[in-house]
Design a protein around this motif. Sequence first.
Motif, mmCIF file in Angstrom:
data_model
loop_
_atom_site.group_PDB
_atom_site.id
_atom_site.type_symbol
_atom_site.label_atom_id
_atom_site.label_comp_id
_atom_site.label_asym_id
_atom_site.label_seq_id
_atom_site.Cartn_x
_atom_site.Cartn_y
_atom_site.Cartn_z
ATOM 1 N N MET A 1 0.848 -1.214 0.000
ATOM 2 C CA MET A 1 0.000 0.000 0.000
ATOM 3 C C MET A 1 0.877 1.255 0.000
ATOM 4 O O MET A 1 1.788 1.361 0.819
ATOM 5 C CB MET A 1 -0.894 -0.069 1.253
ATOM 6 N N ALA A 2 0.608 2.154 -0.889
ATOM 7 C CA ALA A 2 1.452 3.373 -0.982
ATOM 8 C C ALA A 2 1.258 4.274 0.236
ATOM 9 O O ALA A 2 0.154 4.368 0.786
ATOM 10 C CB ALA A 2 1.075 4.148 -2.242
ATOM 11 N N GLN A 3 2.379 4.912 0.628
ATOM 12 C CA GLN A 3 2.295 5.938 1.683
ATOM 13 C C GLN A 3 1.604 7.161 1.068
ATOM 14 O O GLN A 3 1.995 7.621 -0.013
ATOM 15 C CB GLN A 3 3.731 6.281 2.098
ATOM 16 N N ILE A 4 0.592 7.669 1.743
ATOM 17 C CA ILE A 4 -0.060 8.877 1.227
ATOM 18 C C ILE A 4 0.605 10.077 1.886
ATOM 19 O O ILE A 4 0.594 10.195 3.121
ATOM 20 C CB ILE A 4 -1.578 8.844 1.490
ATOM 21 N N ILE A 5 1.215 10.908 1.084
ATOM 22 C CA ILE A 5 1.953 12.058 1.630
ATOM 23 C C ILE A 5 0.939 13.156 1.958
ATOM 24 O O ILE A 5 0.272 13.690 1.066
ATOM 25 C CB ILE A 5 3.023 12.548 0.624
ATOM 26 N N ASP A 6 0.839 13.458 3.247
ATOM 27 C CA ASP A 6 -0.236 14.322 3.733
ATOM 28 C C ASP A 6 0.209 15.798 3.769
ATOM 29 O O ASP A 6 0.743 16.274 4.764
ATOM 30 C CB ASP A 6 -0.647 13.832 5.135
ATOM 31 N N GLY A 7 -0.036 16.478 2.671
ATOM 32 C CA GLY A 7 0.371 17.877 2.556
ATOM 33 C C GLY A 7 -0.341 18.791 3.541
ATOM 34 O O GLY A 7 0.219 19.790 3.995
ATOM 35 N N LYS A 8 -1.566 18.425 3.873
ATOM 36 C CA LYS A 8 -2.342 19.250 4.813
ATOM 37 C C LYS A 8 -1.674 19.223 6.188
ATOM 38 O O LYS A 8 -1.472 20.268 6.815
ATOM 39 C CB LYS A 8 -3.755 18.675 4.948
ATOM 40 N N ALA A 9 -1.319 18.010 6.629
ATOM 41 C CA ALA A 9 -0.702 17.871 7.956
ATOM 42 C C ALA A 9 0.685 18.522 7.976
ATOM 43 O O ALA A 9 1.036 19.225 8.930
ATOM 44 C CB ALA A 9 -0.598 16.395 8.325
ATOM 45 N N ILE A 10 1.464 18.310 6.906
ATOM 46 C CA ILE A 10 2.834 18.859 6.883
ATOM 47 C C ILE A 10 2.768 20.383 6.811
ATOM 48 O O ILE A 10 3.538 21.078 7.479
ATOM 49 C CB ILE A 10 3.657 18.246 5.724
ATOM 50 N N SER A 11 1.843 20.915 6.037
ATOM 51 C CA SER A 11 1.742 22.376 5.942
ATOM 52 C C SER A 11 1.290 22.960 7.287
ATOM 53 O O SER A 11 1.774 24.016 7.718
ATOM 54 C CB SER A 11 0.836 22.791 4.784
ATOM 55 N N ALA A 12 0.399 22.252 7.994
ATOM 56 C CA ALA A 12 -0.049 22.733 9.316
ATOM 57 C C ALA A 12 1.131 22.741 10.287
ATOM 58 O O ALA A 12 1.285 23.683 11.085
ATOM 59 C CB ALA A 12 -1.169 21.839 9.846
#
Length: 281
Positions: A1-12
């Motif tokens: 299963m691919a890792q989903i890179i969470d831009g929302k969390a990283i930007s927060a």
Amino acid sequence: MAQIIDGKAISAQIKDELKQKVSDMKAQGKEITLAVIQVGTDPASTVYVGNKKKACEYIGIRSLAYELPEETTEQELLSLIDGLNQRTDVNGILVQLPLPAHIDEDKVIRSIAPEKDVDGFHPQSVGALCIGEKGFVSCTPAGIIQLLKRSGIEITGKECVVVGRSNIVGKPMALLLLRENGTVTVAHSKTKDLASVTKRADILVAAIGKPKFFTREYIKEGAVVIDVGIHRMENKKLCGDVDYDDVAPVCSAITPVPGGVGPMTIAMLMSNCVESASMQW
Ligand code: NDP
């Protein structure tokens, strides 16, 4: 299963770090100010400008809004920028693009003092990136580097393929990946047999502006896929340049649209504002 890179969390996370930095600066009596200029009432620009103002408010950066009418002349805009360049209480200047057709965008970008060029579009900023000197970096590609680093994805020694060669995304992206010791290839609309090029990529950055263009035929098994594209489909949902459902099962990590690269652009703009102030004081 691919890792989903969470831009929302990283930007927060980045915005919270900046908020702390700004609060420390305020405690030393230093206030950061960003001037945001919009010419005309393009609805998409109004949304972007609104989001930038909101981010400023959250982090504690003072924003000065200049909402100019569509018929503003090039000279009027250049005079406003000249005044803001001179003001010692203004740290960053942002002109929302696109500008109305009667205004020369290049001329406007070049008129912003490089030390206040928080968008990183001034030729001096681009040149500094090219020769490895300090300067502002275009926010979307800078955000992608943060996404990779903060997701624990190594860039050094990796085959990186950037598809798209625009001045604001593709070219600075390639330079940044090179700076991070990637082995970089830039592909574009004249590239022959694109799939054979993209299939070499350990890290693929898709920035061509074509909805769901990249299917699994373009992807090496286990690659990291960064999708810069953003498109509104007929059903009103957003999608990227990558066919997410088709590609996600074959890659090791992927950015979703929305919630991947998009949120990073504003976070990096805020980061540039804080940096502009630190450089000027
Ligand atoms: P541009 O239109 O300026 O550039 C597109 C690039 O893609 C060009 O270099 C073009 O090649 C290349 N290209 C177009 N079609 C193909 C194809 N079939 N095969 C290979 N290359 C192709 O776009 P931008 O760089 O400004 O933006 C790219 C995408 O990213 C857009 O969807 C945009 O909305 C999105 N975007 C998202 C941001 C965000 O914050 N998430 C921020 C900025 C952009 P050539 O040079 O040969 O014409």
